[in-house]
Design an enzyme around this catalytic site. Structure first.
Site, PDB file in Angstrom:
ATOM      1  N   ASP A  68      -2.084  -1.115   5.764  1.00  0.00           N
ATOM      2  CA  ASP A  68      -2.441  -0.758   7.137  1.00  0.00           C
ATOM      3  C   ASP A  68      -3.953  -0.795   7.377  1.00  0.00           C
ATOM      4  O   ASP A  68      -4.400  -0.567   8.500  1.00  0.00           O
ATOM      5  CB  ASP A  68      -1.886   0.617   7.514  1.00  0.00           C
ATOM      6  CG  ASP A  68      -2.507   1.746   6.698  1.00  0.00           C
ATOM      7  OD1 ASP A  68      -2.689   1.559   5.476  1.00  0.00           O
ATOM      8  OD2 ASP A  68      -2.795   2.816   7.260  1.00  0.00           O
ATOM      9  N   ASP A 123       0.867  -1.171   0.000  1.00  0.00           N
ATOM     10  CA  ASP A 123       0.000   0.000   0.000  1.00  0.00           C
ATOM     11  C   ASP A 123       0.910   1.229   0.000  1.00  0.00           C
ATOM     12  O   ASP A 123       2.081   1.153   0.384  1.00  0.00           O
ATOM     13  CB  ASP A 123      -0.873  -0.043   1.260  1.00  0.00           C
ATOM     14  CG  ASP A 123      -1.816   1.126   1.386  1.00  0.00           C
ATOM     15  OD1 ASP A 123      -2.200   1.692   0.347  1.00  0.00           O
ATOM     16  OD2 ASP A 123      -2.182   1.468   2.523  1.00  0.00           O
TER      17      ASP A 123
END
Length: 206
Positions: free
Chosen positions: A172, A8
């Protein structure tokens, strides 16, 4: 055996500061920015921008309507960049080291304003753009879907011909990690702002 790593962007490679972004959009004139902005999944015109349903210019115009005044592209970009803290070169250097042994990809819910910065020499103090740190970028506004929709994962898997079970997905966001596991990826969920390098090294050495 892990052969590929998918990162990410916001919250992993670069730390996110949602409160700073809210203040930046309030400064533009968006009084209800606090209810419109999210760290993981946007809503309204913010979501439409990240899904590629609105162009950057269309978003600028509609945001200006919400703010009650015309906005420039630069003003709009700077508000979006309020999400990000200073880029951590240690993480970027670590990712370059990983590329010697693994295929590295980035899968991000993002938009043209953020990427016009990230994919430029302004991204880091080393003047290297984000695309220098990975084999390929998979960006929500280009693919037409945002995480955690399975379609964005499936697009990436088919495009770069990777096997999920041989791929470590690093994000996350809990909902993104959940769908990653469902699709067969190995997963790692660091917290926004933490230095995850040591933990990742341990995972890769298993």
């Amino acid at each position: 055996m892990i052969k590929n790593i998918v990162f990410d962007f916001g919250g992993v490679i670069v730390d996110i500061d949602r409160d700073k972004a809210v203040q930046a959009f309030i400064k533009l004139g968006l009084a209800d920015a606090d209810t419109r902005l999210d760290k993981y999944h946007q809503t309204g015109i913010f979501q439409e921008l990240e899904e590629g349903k609105l162009s950057a210019d269309e978003f600028r115009k509609q945001l200006g309507d919400l703010c009650g005044r015309p906005l420039t592209m630069e003003e709009t970009k700077q508000a979006w960049l309020g999400f990000f803290n200073e880029v951590n070169l240690n993480k970027l250097d670590y990712i370059l080291e990983l590329r010697k042994s693994y295929h590295v990809y980035i899968l991000s819910n993002t938009n043209p304003f953020v990427m016009s910065w990230a994919c430029s020499s302004d991204f880091s103090s080393k003047k290297k753009p984000l695309n220098d740190y990975c084999d390929k970028l998979y960006l929500s506004y280009e693919v037409g879907h945002t995480k955690p929709a399975p379609e964005i994962f499936e697009f990436m898997v088919n495009d770069c011909n990777i096997i999920p079970s041989e791929t470590l997905f690093v994000d996350d966001g809990a909902s993104n990690i959940h769908i990653g596991k469902e699709l067969g990826f190995e997963t790692f969920q660091p917290k926004n702002g933490e230095d995850w390098r040591e933990e990742m090294t341990a995972i890769l050495q298993k």
